[in-house]
Design a protein around this motif. Structure first.
Motif, PDB file in Angstrom:
ATOM      1  N   LYS A 419       0.795  -1.221   0.000  1.00  0.00           N
ATOM      2  CA  LYS A 419       0.000   0.000   0.000  1.00  0.00           C
ATOM      3  C   LYS A 419       0.831   1.276   0.000  1.00  0.00           C
ATOM      4  O   LYS A 419       0.316   2.357  -0.286  1.00  0.00           O
ATOM      5  N   LYS A 448     -14.163  -6.281  -2.744  1.00  0.00           N
ATOM      6  CA  LYS A 448     -13.932  -4.861  -3.004  1.00  0.00           C
ATOM      7  C   LYS A 448     -14.078  -4.040  -1.717  1.00  0.00           C
ATOM      8  O   LYS A 448     -13.258  -3.141  -1.447  1.00  0.00           O
ATOM      9  N   LYS A 449     -15.092  -4.341  -0.928  1.00  0.00           N
ATOM     10  CA  LYS A 449     -15.288  -3.619   0.333  1.00  0.00           C
ATOM     11  C   LYS A 449     -14.086  -3.797   1.260  1.00  0.00           C
ATOM     12  O   LYS A 449     -13.664  -2.856   1.942  1.00  0.00           O
ATOM     13  N   LEU A 452     -11.276  -1.551  -0.049  1.00  0.00           N
ATOM     14  CA  LEU A 452     -11.537  -0.133   0.208  1.00  0.00           C
ATOM     15  C   LEU A 452     -11.324   0.226   1.671  1.00  0.00           C
ATOM     16  O   LEU A 452     -10.927   1.353   1.989  1.00  0.00           O
ATOM     17  N   ASP A 455      -7.497   0.637   1.601  1.00  0.00           N
ATOM     18  CA  ASP A 455      -6.893   1.614   0.706  1.00  0.00           C
ATOM     19  C   ASP A 455      -7.915   2.078  -0.320  1.00  0.00           C
ATOM     20  O   ASP A 455      -8.442   1.273  -1.087  1.00  0.00           O
ATOM     21  N   SER A 456      -8.146   3.376  -0.354  1.00  0.00           N
ATOM     22  CA  SER A 456      -9.087   3.947  -1.332  1.00  0.00           C
ATOM     23  C   SER A 456      -8.376   4.881  -2.296  1.00  0.00           C
ATOM     24  O   SER A 456      -9.026   5.677  -2.985  1.00  0.00           O
ATOM     25  N   THR A 457      -7.051   4.802  -2.369  1.00  0.00           N
ATOM     26  CA  THR A 457      -6.292   5.725  -3.200  1.00  0.00           C
ATOM     27  C   THR A 457      -5.973   5.156  -4.579  1.00  0.00           C
ATOM     28  O   THR A 457      -5.332   5.837  -5.388  1.00  0.00           O
ATOM     29  N   ILE A 460      -9.865  -0.134  -8.221  1.00  0.00           N
ATOM     30  CA  ILE A 460     -10.233  -1.529  -7.990  1.00  0.00           C
ATOM     31  C   ILE A 460     -10.870  -2.043  -9.270  1.00  0.00           C
ATOM     32  O   ILE A 460     -11.750  -1.402  -9.852  1.00  0.00           O
ATOM     33  N   SER A 485     -16.269  -1.444 -10.886  1.00  0.00           N
ATOM     34  CA  SER A 485     -14.851  -1.214 -11.133  1.00  0.00           C
ATOM     35  C   SER A 485     -14.585   0.243 -11.508  1.00  0.00           C
ATOM     36  O   SER A 485     -15.407   0.878 -12.163  1.00  0.00           O
ATOM     37  N   ASN A 486     -13.437   0.742 -11.117  1.00  0.00           N
ATOM     38  CA  ASN A 486     -13.059   2.111 -11.509  1.00  0.00           C
ATOM     39  C   ASN A 486     -12.738   2.198 -12.988  1.00  0.00           C
ATOM     40  O   ASN A 486     -13.003   3.225 -13.627  1.00  0.00           O
TER      41      ASN A 486
END
Length: 622
Positions: A419, A448-449, A452, A455-457, A460, A485-486
């Motif tokens: 991370k 995914k949860k 997050l 790490d949310s930076t 996913i 997904s992003n």
């Protein structure tokens, strides 16, 4: 009813995790173990092949000896390291006179009789240790798949997962002078494991990465995270966690940037940190700027090399530090074509990255599992963006809470370890998982949860399958996880599976449901180096090259196409690939052969990436 079943499922997972924690003395993964002073236990370890698990289980009821506690009808369990004190004793094993294997290194390619072996193999290593009063962690880079670890005849704990690091507190079991470690390594493929029964890579078994002893003070810096806040890029945010609860004072120091930030932990031993980012130059592939970061508390300090960047999407575009970029990538397995077995050294990672650099790539997809920590740290230094992935792959048992827990453990360890690596931009939770299992979406969404929460930076995603309307030459992406997904990531093999490359030019992509970047996580075709033939001859270099050229024409017509990691950099070993004289146990989709020769498509991809680099050129002005 559905909510009730979900509640029961999660309750089972929580209780299972709690039960495992109670039975197993695993400690939270030590952050930055890579840079801690340590005593390597690499080298020659004695081994015993044990396909019937004679040294582990009672043959009458199949119960492990360390659970049963009674083995009067069996020879002593192997982890006891028993010896024949007199001629009347019945001991049916002997580590000291057994052959040796090199650690780190898989066992399959060190001994001919182990090439296709899957099962239990025992490792044994003696070493001298001087007790200092410090806490001592026994750290493993990876053991495939289950590792049962014993120190001086007592069980320290176990770990499951073939590609993630783990550590135990071994302080109380070590003695002054001579000590020994015994590891039971079991690499069997099982339906409830992650990955499951089938993969398209070699199931390398054994202690595949380094083993070390790490001495720590009684209270030490256990974990930390230091990243630019994606919601407010003017700030760096993160946390520091010390190993014991209670109030502790410390500092985060980045001397080059004139940053010295004090912190005080709360009752749980955790401190949130925050400071201005304006003094920090951003990390770019073209300028991989890293800072020496020192974290200090009373009695302990740790030093890391950290880069600072932001990654985000804006509609169909991807922005790195506010610059519009195209991801010029390549997929890669953790395998050196010149040396049989699992790659583990820094020099091997440097060789593979050198080839990626020749392609003018700015990204590497680490498939299909977390790679050795050498690689993400080298990517930080050499300027490669990374896609990291866990082996939730093909036939996963989505209805099994135990399988889910295995997947969660692996993705959490991957995120925890890396991370603070500037190079990482994608956490991938799966590859080519079928959409027809109703539990699969819930499985991946819950993963995914978990990511997050850590790490949310970063993005996913997952490498998804496409949907093809062959009559109308239309591709859509109907996988519901694409919405979660992003970036929409898909593997596409038009022209290799089910058609010839002439179909590629007729195909249209309908992506009106997805207002986000499209990333092609795989495409490619097999080719044996120097195999002659025209562009219609499968397995020829000409066929592979033709498919690459046609694929680029198709992809460039898609308005939101923003990057790709073609499959794959180098030919790699796979027991599924059995075509004589062409495959011979190798997946031949590499751009480089198993002897290191570059195929035609290598140069085609390089030319394409040279053009993309010019098209998406930007100026670094910080």
């Amino acid at each position: 009813m559905k909510k009730l079943l979900t509640y029961v499922f999660l309750l089972f997972v929580i209780s299972t995790a709690a039960q495992q924690a109670q039975q197993n003395n695993l400690k939270p993964l030590l952050q930055n173990a890579f840079n801690r002073p340590q005593t390597l236990l690499d080298g020659q370890w004695h081994y015993i092949i044990d396909p019937y698990e004679t040294g582990y289980r009672d043959h009458r009821n199949w119960v492990p000896f360390d659970e049963k506690g009674d083995w009067q009808y069996s020879a002593a369990p192997y982890w006891q390291n028993a010896s024949r004190a007199d001629k009347t004793q019945r001991v049916e094993y002997d580590f000291y006179n057994s052959p040796v294997l090199e650690v780190p290194g898989d066992f399959n390619h060190q001994k001919p009789e182990l090439t296709y072996y899957e099962g239990t193999l025992w490792y044994f290593r003696e070493f001298n240790y001087h007790k200092t009063g410090n806490t001592v962690y026994l750290y493993f880079g990876a053991v495939n798949y289950r590792a049962d670890v014993y120190v001086n005849g007592k069980k320290l704990g176990y770990h499951e997962g073939g590609f993630d690091p783990f550590n135990f507190d071994a302080t109380d079991l070590l003695v002054e002078g001579k000590n020994y470690i015994i590891v039971r390594a079991d690499n069997r493929r099982e339906k409830d494991r992650v990955p499951g029964m089938t993969t398209d890579w070699w199931n390398y078994g054994g202690i595949t990465r380094s083993v070390s002893l790490i001495e720590l003070p009684k209270q030490f810096i256990e974990d930390y995270k230091i990243n630019i806040d994606p919601k407010n890029p003017t700030l760096v945010k993160g946390f520091v966690q010390v190993s014991q609860p209670g109030v502790t004072k410390g500092t985060v120091n980045i001397a080059e940037a004139g940053i010295n930030v004090p912190f005080t932990t709360d009752a749980s031993g955790k401190a949130m940190i925050q400071f201005a980012a304006n003094k920090l130059k951003r990390w770019y592939p073209e300028r991989p700027k890293l800072y020496d970061v020192q974290l200090t508390i009373d009695g302990d300090k740790t030093n890391d090399r950290i880069g600072f960047k932001t990654i985000e999407t804006r509609g169909k575009d991807i922005y790195l530090n506010g610059k519009n970029i195209f991801l010029r990538g390549i997929s890669m397995h953790e395998e050196n074509p010149f040396v049989p077995g699992r790659a583990h050294s820094k020099s091997e990672a440097e060789m593979m990255m050198g080839w990626a650099k020749e392609l003018n790539a700015n990204m590497i997809r680490l498939a299909h599992y977390p790679h050795n920590e050498n690689l993400p740290r080298l990517a930080d230094e050499k300027g490669f963006l990374l896609w990291e992935e866990v082996p939730v792959y093909w036939g996963i048992d989505y209805n099994n809470p135990y399988t889910y827990q295995q997947a969660v453990n692996q993705v959490k360890t991957m995120v925890s370890r890396d991370k603070n690596r500037a190079s990482v931009i994608v956490w991938s939770v799966a590859n080519e998982t079928p959409r027809d299992d109703p539990k699969r979406l819930e499985f991946l969404s819950n993963m995914k949860k978990e990511v997050l929460a850590l790490d949310s930076t970063r993005f996913i995603s997952a490498a998804l399958d496409r949907t093809e309307d062959k009559e109308n030459y239309t591709i859509t992406i109907s996988d519901p996880f694409a919405q979660a997904s992003n970036i929409v990531s898909v593997n596409e093999y038009i022209g290799w599976y089910g058609s010839l490359p002439d179909r590629i030019g007729k195909t249209n992509w309908d992506l009106h449901e997805h207002d986000k970047p499209l990333f092609i996580s795989e495409f490619g075709s097999g080719a044996k180096y120097n195999m002659l033939g025209d562009s219609l001859t499968r397995w020829s270099e000409d066929y592979q090259d033709w498919m690459y050229r046609e694929t680029f024409k198709m992809l460039d017509k898609i308005p939101q196409f923003r990057g790709t990691t073609p499959w794959v950099l180098v030919d790699f070993r796979s027991p599924r690939r059995n075509l004589a004289f062409i495959k011979d146990g190798w997946n031949r989709k590499g751009l480089i052969s198993n002897n290191g020769q570059k195929k035609k498509a290598f140069y085609t991809l390089k030319k394409y990436y040279d053009e993309k680099a010019k098209q998406y050129a930007y100026t670094i002005n910080d």
